[in-house]
Write a protein that holds these residues in place. Structure first.
Motif, PDB file in Angstrom:
ATOM      1  N   ALA A  24       0.918  -1.250   0.005  1.00 31.09           N
ATOM      2  CA  ALA A  24      -0.056   0.146  -0.056  1.00 31.09           C
ATOM      3  C   ALA A  24       0.851   1.077   0.015  1.00 31.09           C
ATOM      4  O   ALA A  24       1.754   1.210   0.714  1.00 31.09           O
ATOM      5  CB  ALA A  24      -0.776   0.079   1.191  1.00 31.09           C
ATOM      6  N   SER A  25       0.466   2.265  -0.646  1.00 29.25           N
ATOM      7  CA  SER A  25       1.167   3.346  -0.820  1.00 29.25           C
ATOM      8  C   SER A  25       0.271   4.693  -0.858  1.00 29.25           C
ATOM      9  O   SER A  25      -0.975   4.426  -1.154  1.00 29.25           O
ATOM     10  CB  SER A  25       2.042   3.542  -1.852  1.00 29.25           C
ATOM     11  N   ARG A  27      -1.132   6.604   1.817  1.00 27.74           N
ATOM     12  CA  ARG A  27      -1.472   7.123   2.977  1.00 27.74           C
ATOM     13  C   ARG A  27      -0.947   5.783   3.835  1.00 27.74           C
ATOM     14  O   ARG A  27      -0.682   4.673   3.554  1.00 27.74           O
ATOM     15  CB  ARG A  27      -3.155   7.077   3.136  1.00 27.74           C
ATOM     16  N   THR A  28      -0.810   6.174   4.983  1.00 27.22           N
ATOM     17  CA  THR A  28      -0.434   5.042   5.925  1.00 27.22           C
ATOM     18  C   THR A  28      -1.513   4.063   6.110  1.00 27.22           C
ATOM     19  O   THR A  28      -2.354   4.419   6.432  1.00 27.22           O
ATOM     20  CB  THR A  28      -0.084   5.533   7.471  1.00 27.22           C
ATOM     21  N   ALA A  29      -1.070   2.795   5.905  1.00 24.80           N
ATOM     22  CA  ALA A  29      -1.786   1.550   5.776  1.00 24.80           C
ATOM     23  C   ALA A  29      -2.636   1.141   7.059  1.00 24.80           C
ATOM     24  O   ALA A  29      -3.848   0.714   7.129  1.00 24.80           O
ATOM     25  CB  ALA A  29      -1.011   0.202   5.608  1.00 24.80           C
ATOM     26  N   ASP A  30      -2.076   1.721   8.408  1.00 23.45           N
ATOM     27  CA  ASP A  30      -2.803   1.497   9.568  1.00 23.45           C
ATOM     28  C   ASP A  30      -3.870   2.280   9.819  1.00 23.45           C
ATOM     29  O   ASP A  30      -4.648   2.128  10.816  1.00 23.45           O
ATOM     30  CB  ASP A  30      -1.733   1.769  10.575  1.00 23.45           C
ATOM     31  N   ASN A  31      -4.406   3.266   8.883  1.00 19.50           N
ATOM     32  CA  ASN A  31      -5.886   3.917   8.984  1.00 19.50           C
ATOM     33  C   ASN A  31      -6.735   3.014   8.217  1.00 19.50           C
ATOM     34  O   ASN A  31      -7.785   3.335   7.818  1.00 19.50           O
ATOM     35  CB  ASN A  31      -5.787   5.328   8.103  1.00 19.50           C
ATOM     36  N   TYR A  32      -6.532   1.792   7.554  1.00 18.06           N
ATOM     37  CA  TYR A  32      -7.333   0.894   6.725  1.00 18.06           C
ATOM     38  C   TYR A  32      -7.478  -0.272   7.064  1.00 18.06           C
ATOM     39  O   TYR A  32      -6.645  -0.992   7.617  1.00 18.06           O
ATOM     40  CB  TYR A  32      -6.702   1.116   5.407  1.00 18.06           C
ATOM     41  N   ALA A  33      -8.710  -0.829   7.195  1.00 13.93           N
ATOM     42  CA  ALA A  33      -8.976  -2.140   7.109  1.00 13.93           C
ATOM     43  C   ALA A  33      -8.868  -2.702   5.768  1.00 13.93           C
ATOM     44  O   ALA A  33      -9.064  -2.155   4.676  1.00 13.93           O
ATOM     45  CB  ALA A  33     -10.464  -2.448   7.672  1.00 13.93           C
ATOM     46  N   ASP A  75       4.428  -1.552   9.637  1.00 16.95           N
ATOM     47  CA  ASP A  75       5.701  -0.547   9.615  1.00 16.95           C
ATOM     48  C   ASP A  75       5.966  -0.523   7.940  1.00 16.95           C
ATOM     49  O   ASP A  75       6.623   0.204   7.473  1.00 16.95           O
ATOM     50  CB  ASP A  75       6.660  -1.292  10.475  1.00 16.95           C
ATOM     51  N   LYS A  76       5.828  -1.909   7.328  1.00 17.92           N
ATOM     52  CA  LYS A  76       5.979  -2.061   5.739  1.00 17.92           C
ATOM     53  C   LYS A  76       4.913  -1.715   4.892  1.00 17.92           C
ATOM     54  O   LYS A  76       4.869  -1.855   3.597  1.00 17.92           O
ATOM     55  CB  LYS A  76       6.573  -3.364   5.571  1.00 17.92           C
ATOM     56  N   ASN A  77       3.430  -1.117   5.443  1.00 16.00           N
ATOM     57  CA  ASN A  77       2.448  -0.710   4.661  1.00 16.00           C
ATOM     58  C   ASN A  77       2.009  -2.049   3.637  1.00 16.00           C
ATOM     59  O   ASN A  77       1.668  -2.019   2.404  1.00 16.00           O
ATOM     60  CB  ASN A  77       2.540   0.201   4.057  1.00 16.00           C
ATOM     61  N   THR A  78       2.079  -3.426   4.278  1.00 16.58           N
ATOM     62  CA  THR A  78       1.893  -4.362   3.489  1.00 16.58           C
ATOM     63  C   THR A  78       0.944  -5.416   4.188  1.00 16.58           C
ATOM     64  O   THR A  78       1.029  -5.575   5.462  1.00 16.58           O
ATOM     65  CB  THR A  78       3.208  -5.163   3.083  1.00 16.58           C
ATOM     66  N   VAL A  79       0.084  -6.019   3.275  1.00 16.93           N
ATOM     67  CA  VAL A  79      -0.895  -7.093   3.862  1.00 16.93           C
ATOM     68  C   VAL A  79      -0.607  -8.374   2.988  1.00 16.93           C
ATOM     69  O   VAL A  79      -0.047  -8.165   1.883  1.00 16.93           O
ATOM     70  CB  VAL A  79      -2.200  -6.624   3.483  1.00 16.93           C
ATOM     71  N   PHE A  80      -0.555  -9.408   3.618  1.00 17.63           N
ATOM     72  CA  PHE A  80      -0.230 -10.852   3.432  1.00 17.63           C
ATOM     73  C   PHE A  80      -1.383 -11.849   3.238  1.00 17.63           C
ATOM     74  O   PHE A  80      -2.206 -11.790   4.056  1.00 17.63           O
ATOM     75  CB  PHE A  80       1.038 -11.345   4.154  1.00 17.63           C
ATOM     76  N   LEU A  81      -1.420 -12.814   2.154  1.00 19.94           N
ATOM     77  CA  LEU A  81      -2.208 -13.763   2.343  1.00 19.94           C
ATOM     78  C   LEU A  81      -1.524 -14.974   2.060  1.00 19.94           C
ATOM     79  O   LEU A  81      -1.009 -15.476   1.223  1.00 19.94           O
ATOM     80  CB  LEU A  81      -3.278 -13.593   1.250  1.00 19.94           C
ATOM     81  N   GLN A  82      -1.163 -15.838   3.196  1.00 20.26           N
ATOM     82  CA  GLN A  82      -0.523 -17.028   3.358  1.00 20.26           C
ATOM     83  C   GLN A  82      -1.777 -18.119   2.758  1.00 20.26           C
ATOM     84  O   GLN A  82      -2.486 -18.162   3.532  1.00 20.26           O
ATOM     85  CB  GLN A  82       0.277 -17.636   4.506  1.00 20.26           C
ATOM     86  N   MET A  83      -1.432 -18.883   1.804  1.00 21.21           N
ATOM     87  CA  MET A  83      -2.304 -19.788   1.271  1.00 21.21           C
ATOM     88  C   MET A  83      -1.801 -21.192   1.317  1.00 21.21           C
ATOM     89  O   MET A  83      -0.862 -21.493   0.505  1.00 21.21           O
ATOM     90  CB  MET A  83      -2.813 -19.497  -0.213  1.00 21.21           C
ATOM     91  N   ASN A  84      -2.168 -22.006   2.058  1.00 19.92           N
ATOM     92  CA  ASN A  84      -1.602 -23.398   2.077  1.00 19.92           C
ATOM     93  C   ASN A  84      -2.836 -24.493   1.728  1.00 19.92           C
ATOM     94  O   ASN A  84      -4.030 -24.121   1.519  1.00 19.92           O
ATOM     95  CB  ASN A  84      -1.254 -23.775   3.639  1.00 19.92           C
TER      96      ASN A  84
END
Length: 126
Positions: A24-25, A27-33, A75-84
Motif C-alpha cells: 500500500a502507498s 496513505r499509511t496503511a494503519d488507517n485502513y481495514a 511498518d512496511k504498509n503490506t498485507v499478506f495472504l498465506q495460502m496453504n
C-alpha cells in the motif's frame, strides 16, 4: 487515497502453498481495514479474508478457513495472504482491497471497499 499493488501469484499444483503480498502507498496503511477477494473464471468476485487496522481482528470465508492466513505489517504498509493446501477451486484472480476504518473491525462486504489493486492470478492445477 491509497494505492494497492498485489504480487506473489503463480501456477502451482494442488496441495502447494503460495504467499500473496499487497503493498500500500499514498496513505499509511494503519488507517485502513484490508481485505483479500478473488474472482474465479466466469464467476463474481468473492470475499476471502479480512483484517482490521491493528491486525488483531481477522475474518475468513468458510471455504478458506484453516488453510489461508491473512496478516499485515503496518511498518512496511503490506498485507499478506498465506495460502496453504491449495485446491483447484482456489484458482482465481486475487485482489487486495482497502477501506478507511474508524474502528478496529473488518468486513467481508466488497461494496464497502473503495480501493482496489489490479489483481494477481493464482492457478492451481489438480
Amino acid at each position: 487515497q491509497v494505492q494497492l499493488v498485489e504480487s506473489g501469484g503463480g501456477l502451482v499444483q494442488a496441495g502447494d502453498s503460495l504467499r500473496l503480498s499487497c503493498a500500500a502507498s499514498g496513505r499509511t496503511a494503519d488507517n485502513y481495514a484490508m481485505g483479500w477477494f478473488r474472482q474465479p473464471p466466469g464467476k463474481e468476485r468473492e470475499f476471502v479474508a479480512g483484517i482490521s487496522r491493528s491486525g488483531d481482528n481477522t475474518f475468513y470465508a468458510d471455504s478458506v478457513k484453516g488453510r489461508f492466513t491473512i496478516s499485515r505489517d503496518n511498518d512496511k504498509n503490506t498485507v499478506f495472504l498465506q495460502m496453504n493446501s491449495l485446491k483447484a477451486e482456489d484458482t482465481a484472480v486475487y485482489y487486495c482491497a482497502a477501506k478507511v476504518s474508524l474502528s478496529d473491525s473488518t468486513s467481508g462486504n466488497k461494496n464497502l471497499y473503495p480501493y482496489w489493486g489490479q489483481g494477481t492470478q493464482v492457478t492451481v492445477s489438480s
